[in-house]
Design an enzyme around this catalytic site. Sequence first.
Site, PDB file in Angstrom:
ATOM      1  N   HIS A 148     -20.871 -23.286   2.415  1.00 51.95           N
ATOM      2  CA  HIS A 148     -21.585 -22.355   3.290  1.00 51.95           C
ATOM      3  C   HIS A 148     -20.916 -22.392   4.658  1.00 51.95           C
ATOM      4  O   HIS A 148     -21.032 -23.387   5.383  1.00 51.95           O
ATOM      5  CB  HIS A 148     -23.062 -22.764   3.378  1.00 51.95           C
ATOM      6  N   GLU A 179     -22.225 -23.599   8.105  1.00 55.35           N
ATOM      7  CA  GLU A 179     -22.612 -25.017   8.229  1.00 55.35           C
ATOM      8  C   GLU A 179     -21.408 -25.810   8.733  1.00 55.35           C
ATOM      9  O   GLU A 179     -20.837 -26.666   8.049  1.00 55.35           O
ATOM     10  CB  GLU A 179     -23.153 -25.508   6.884  1.00 55.35           C
ATOM     11  N   HIS A 221     -23.060 -30.321   3.602  1.00 52.08           N
ATOM     12  CA  HIS A 221     -23.747 -29.094   4.043  1.00 52.08           C
ATOM     13  C   HIS A 221     -24.519 -29.347   5.336  1.00 52.08           C
ATOM     14  O   HIS A 221     -24.589 -30.463   5.847  1.00 52.08           O
ATOM     15  CB  HIS A 221     -24.762 -28.656   2.972  1.00 52.08           C
ATOM     16  N   GLU A 251     -26.975 -33.197   3.494  1.00 52.47           N
ATOM     17  CA  GLU A 251     -27.440 -32.174   4.437  1.00 52.47           C
ATOM     18  C   GLU A 251     -27.569 -32.792   5.827  1.00 52.47           C
ATOM     19  O   GLU A 251     -28.170 -33.853   5.990  1.00 52.47           O
ATOM     20  CB  GLU A 251     -28.807 -31.629   4.002  1.00 52.47           C
TER      21      GLU A 251
HETATM   22 ZN   LIG Z   1     -25.382 -25.303   2.556  1.00 54.09          ZN
END
Ligand SMILES: [Zn+2]
Length: 374
Positions: A166, A169, A259, A335
């Site tokens: 992504h 990010e 991420h 994350e």
């Molecule tokens: Zn992500």
Amino acid sequence: MIITSAFDSGNIIVKSAHNTNDIHLDIRRDHNSEFFQWFHFRVSGVIGDLCNITIDNAGKAAYVEGFENYEVCASYNRESWFRIPTKYNGETLSWSVIPNQDSVYFAYFAPYSMERHADLIADVSASPLVRTHVLGHTLDGQDIDMIEIGGTSKDKKPVWLIARQHPGETMAQWWMEGALDWLLDSDNPNAKALISKAQIYVVPNMNPDGSKRGHLRTNAAGANLNREWANPTLENSPEVYHVLAKMRETGMVFNLDVHGDEALPYNFIAGFEGIPNPTQKMLTNLETFKAKLCDQSPDFQRKYGYPIEAKGKGNMTVATNAIAEEFQCLAMTLEMPFKDNADMPDQTYGWSPERCRHLGAACMHVLGQMIDNL
Ligand SMILES: [Zn+2]
């Protein structure tokens, strides 16, 4: 006053900017997609002027919880990104500033440009431990870079690190800088011990096109790459297609997919519990990694995160699940926050590139502690 985003990773639409005290903007959607949230733009010619800036379409963004208790990132020199008090009323995101220089940049998080990516690849190439490979090309024709660390000796455990599926990010690629610095520090005995046992394959940017285009979540075709792992195609998701092909060539005992999460103000790991066939060894290693990372870094925690999926109920198009099932190995999604780590808040910078780098180093230290059991 001039407002522009016509640069690498830029994203903004100017709706009205006749007066600095009433600037109205929209965030542009990712190409061929409904997602939007990433923004990055420059305001020029405003030294000493009160700037009231409002993003009118913030309330329709992909993850509106991401704007609650959020503070925008700003920079004069594009190196140091500090936070500015920001209001979100459920519809618009707004902030005010009196710049002390003529031009100032604003972004959702500290940007990581493709130019910096090129510098990173060039920097690591200087290490005698490193080979760099181009696995293929994106739809916009950019190289898909992979860094291989470990020299030529055989019979080592294949380890994979991937980031920035992504593209908005960016913290994921700042994390990569810390991980790579740790791994390539020739004075670090833990790094040397790990590399003697592991061949490490690193894709520091899985989504160069989305990065350059200023996307939040998708590539040039509008594909969310972290939903392409069941059946990647050259037409829609060449990034995943080429990386997965290389993973099948090398095999794998460990994968970490890095991420950022828009909403939660914490660092956390999402595992693979939802796959059809997790082994006890894989599940034990998952808990061990998280526990050791808590010990290694006070910026990591296990209390907050995504709900754990029931066995067999996981989304198998997601990288962590697809990889864990196919390779029967420890695969995890890390994350990091866009906002801050609420356990250790930093009022000036929030969660920052420097803190991402430290977490990258901590993760590599834990990997080194666990490599014998993988
Ligand atoms: Zn992500």
